[in-house]
Motif scaffolding. Sequence first.
Motif, PDB file in Angstrom:
ATOM      1  N   CYS A 105       0.830  -1.210   0.000  1.00 47.16           N
ATOM      2  CA  CYS A 105       0.000   0.000   0.000  1.00 47.16           C
ATOM      3  C   CYS A 105       0.861   1.255   0.000  1.00 47.16           C
ATOM      4  CB  CYS A 105      -0.912   0.006   1.223  1.00 47.16           C
ATOM      5  SG  CYS A 105      -2.043  -1.391   1.312  1.00 47.16           S
ATOM      6  N   THR A 106       1.998   1.213  -0.672  1.00 43.24           N
ATOM      7  CA  THR A 106       2.914   2.354  -0.693  1.00 43.24           C
ATOM      8  C   THR A 106       2.718   3.169  -1.966  1.00 43.24           C
ATOM      9  OG1 THR A 106       4.731   1.272  -1.868  1.00 43.24           O
ATOM     10  CG2 THR A 106       4.606   0.900   0.527  1.00 43.24           C
ATOM     11  N   GLU A 107       3.602   4.128  -2.171  1.00 42.98           N
ATOM     12  CA  GLU A 107       3.589   4.910  -3.405  1.00 42.98           C
ATOM     13  C   GLU A 107       4.398   4.229  -4.498  1.00 42.98           C
ATOM     14  OE1 GLU A 107       4.875   8.815  -2.312  1.00 42.98           O
ATOM     15  OE2 GLU A 107       3.018   9.226  -1.234  1.00 42.98           O
ATOM     16  N   GLY A 108       4.976   3.074  -4.204  1.00 42.12           N
ATOM     17  CA  GLY A 108       5.653   2.277  -5.209  1.00 42.12           C
ATOM     18  C   GLY A 108       7.157   2.439  -5.274  1.00 42.12           C
ATOM     19  N   LEU A 118       9.503   2.130  -2.507  1.00 38.51           N
ATOM     20  CA  LEU A 118      10.151   1.093  -1.697  1.00 38.51           C
ATOM     21  C   LEU A 118       9.327  -0.173  -1.581  1.00 38.51           C
ATOM     22  CD1 LEU A 118      11.545   3.332   1.161  1.00 38.51           C
ATOM     23  CD2 LEU A 118      12.778   2.434  -0.814  1.00 38.51           C
ATOM     24  N   GLY A 119       8.052  -0.068  -1.796  1.00 37.48           N
ATOM     25  CA  GLY A 119       7.161  -1.223  -1.739  1.00 37.48           C
ATOM     26  C   GLY A 119       6.341  -1.274  -3.009  1.00 37.48           C
ATOM     27  N   LEU A 120       5.161  -1.824  -2.910  1.00 42.61           N
ATOM     28  CA  LEU A 120       4.261  -1.914  -4.059  1.00 42.61           C
ATOM     29  C   LEU A 120       3.042  -1.036  -3.810  1.00 42.61           C
ATOM     30  CD1 LEU A 120       4.378  -5.737  -4.790  1.00 42.61           C
ATOM     31  CD2 LEU A 120       5.704  -3.927  -5.859  1.00 42.61           C
ATOM     32  N   MET A 121       2.393  -0.648  -4.876  1.00 38.96           N
ATOM     33  CA  MET A 121       1.183   0.157  -4.770  1.00 38.96           C
ATOM     34  C   MET A 121       0.047  -0.588  -5.466  1.00 38.96           C
ATOM     35  SD  MET A 121       2.161   3.166  -7.412  1.00 38.96           S
ATOM     36  CE  MET A 121       2.860   2.783  -9.018  1.00 38.96           C
ATOM     37  N   PRO A 122      -1.188  -0.357  -4.999  1.00 42.05           N
ATOM     38  CA  PRO A 122      -2.316  -0.983  -5.683  1.00 42.05           C
ATOM     39  C   PRO A 122      -2.333  -0.549  -7.153  1.00 42.05           C
ATOM     40  CG  PRO A 122      -2.998  -0.101  -3.568  1.00 42.05           C
ATOM     41  CD  PRO A 122      -1.609   0.406  -3.821  1.00 42.05           C
ATOM     42  N   ALA A 123      -2.549  -1.501  -8.042  1.00 42.73           N
ATOM     43  CA  ALA A 123      -2.600  -1.211  -9.475  1.00 42.73           C
ATOM     44  C   ALA A 123      -3.950  -0.627  -9.829  1.00 42.73           C
ATOM     45  CB  ALA A 123      -2.340  -2.481 -10.274  1.00 42.73           C
ATOM     46  N   SER A 124      -3.991   0.100 -10.908  1.00 37.21           N
ATOM     47  CA  SER A 124      -5.247   0.684 -11.352  1.00 37.21           C
ATOM     48  C   SER A 124      -6.220  -0.424 -11.739  1.00 37.21           C
ATOM     49  CB  SER A 124      -5.005   1.609 -12.545  1.00 37.21           C
ATOM     50  OG  SER A 124      -4.504   0.871 -13.631  1.00 37.21           O
ATOM     51  N   GLU A 125      -7.485  -0.094 -11.712  1.00 38.83           N
ATOM     52  CA  GLU A 125      -8.517  -1.093 -12.003  1.00 38.83           C
ATOM     53  C   GLU A 125      -8.441  -1.621 -13.427  1.00 38.83           C
ATOM     54  OE1 GLU A 125     -12.473  -0.094 -10.804  1.00 38.83           O
ATOM     55  OE2 GLU A 125     -11.767   0.869  -8.977  1.00 38.83           O
ATOM     56  N   ASP A 126      -7.824  -0.885 -14.315  1.00 32.45           N
ATOM     57  CA  ASP A 126      -7.731  -1.340 -15.699  1.00 32.45           C
ATOM     58  C   ASP A 126      -6.441  -2.108 -15.961  1.00 32.45           C
ATOM     59  OD1 ASP A 126      -6.066   0.857 -15.466  1.00 32.45           O
ATOM     60  OD2 ASP A 126      -6.516   1.645 -17.448  1.00 32.45           O
ATOM     61  N   SER A 127      -5.848  -2.639 -14.885  1.00 28.25           N
ATOM     62  CA  SER A 127      -4.595  -3.374 -15.061  1.00 28.25           C
ATOM     63  C   SER A 127      -4.817  -4.601 -15.945  1.00 28.25           C
ATOM     64  CB  SER A 127      -3.999  -3.787 -13.713  1.00 28.25           C
ATOM     65  OG  SER A 127      -4.822  -4.718 -13.078  1.00 28.25           O
ATOM     66  N   THR A 128      -3.755  -5.069 -16.493  1.00 25.11           N
ATOM     67  CA  THR A 128      -3.805  -6.147 -17.472  1.00 25.11           C
ATOM     68  C   THR A 128      -4.313  -7.457 -16.871  1.00 25.11           C
ATOM     69  OG1 THR A 128      -2.501  -7.418 -19.030  1.00 25.11           O
ATOM     70  CG2 THR A 128      -1.402  -6.772 -17.029  1.00 25.11           C
ATOM     71  N   VAL A 129      -4.899  -8.258 -17.722  1.00 27.62           N
ATOM     72  CA  VAL A 129      -5.316  -9.601 -17.360  1.00 27.62           C
ATOM     73  C   VAL A 129      -4.500 -10.578 -18.201  1.00 27.62           C
ATOM     74  CG1 VAL A 129      -7.308 -11.136 -17.037  1.00 27.62           C
ATOM     75  CG2 VAL A 129      -7.636  -8.714 -16.884  1.00 27.62           C
ATOM     76  N   GLU A 164       1.703  -3.086  -8.133  1.00 26.19           N
ATOM     77  CA  GLU A 164       2.855  -2.852  -8.985  1.00 26.19           C
ATOM     78  C   GLU A 164       3.827  -1.934  -8.274  1.00 26.19           C
ATOM     79  OE1 GLU A 164       1.147  -1.076 -12.461  1.00 26.19           O
ATOM     80  OE2 GLU A 164       0.312   0.597 -11.334  1.00 26.19           O
ATOM     81  N   ASP A 165       5.067  -1.951  -8.728  1.00 23.45           N
ATOM     82  CA  ASP A 165       6.027  -1.007  -8.167  1.00 23.45           C
ATOM     83  C   ASP A 165       6.019   0.247  -9.027  1.00 23.45           C
ATOM     84  OD1 ASP A 165       7.419  -1.777 -10.450  1.00 23.45           O
ATOM     85  OD2 ASP A 165       9.324  -1.971  -9.418  1.00 23.45           O
ATOM     86  N   GLY A 166       6.622   1.301  -8.535  1.00 26.13           N
ATOM     87  CA  GLY A 166       6.640   2.565  -9.243  1.00 26.13           C
ATOM     88  C   GLY A 166       7.679   2.640 -10.335  1.00 26.13           C
ATOM     89  N   HIS A 167       8.420   1.563 -10.553  1.00 28.40           N
ATOM     90  CA  HIS A 167       9.503   1.556 -11.527  1.00 28.40           C
ATOM     91  C   HIS A 167       9.194   0.693 -12.744  1.00 28.40           C
ATOM     92  CE1 HIS A 167      11.689   3.349  -8.218  1.00 28.40           C
ATOM     93  NE2 HIS A 167      11.362   2.306  -7.484  1.00 28.40           N
TER      94      HIS A 167
END
Length: 115
Positions: A62-65, A67-78, A93-96
């Motif tokens: 639940c980070t900004e991406g 140092l950790g991961l952030m929730p992906a947008s709802e339209d993320s890939t399947v 996803e990570d911010g990088h």
Amino acid sequence: MERYGVDLVSDGTLLDALRTALDTGRAPEDLMPFTAEPEEDWTEELAAIEHPELRAHLGHFCTEGDLGLMPASEDSTVHGLRHEGCETVAGWEDGHGQIEITVIRLSDHVAGPPR
């Protein structure tokens, strides 16, 4: 499933899919000792989790991406499975642009008949 870029699978339950995606294991001693601070917007939500180690572990997702991961947008890939009737349940996803974790609900067509 390899042709779709799927690396991890679960036992078919939503709980196990989330356990696998978030690397929580099956017991408190299985938790990874993540230390990334969650984004401020998630602090209140995470405060509802009584177990401090689980709260810290899930805060990593639940980070900004940075140092950790952030929730992906709802339209993320399947992973090419949308046209097969599959849908995204949750993703991180990570911010990088290096890591993407997606929990996908497989359609009956892709999952095949129940065993």
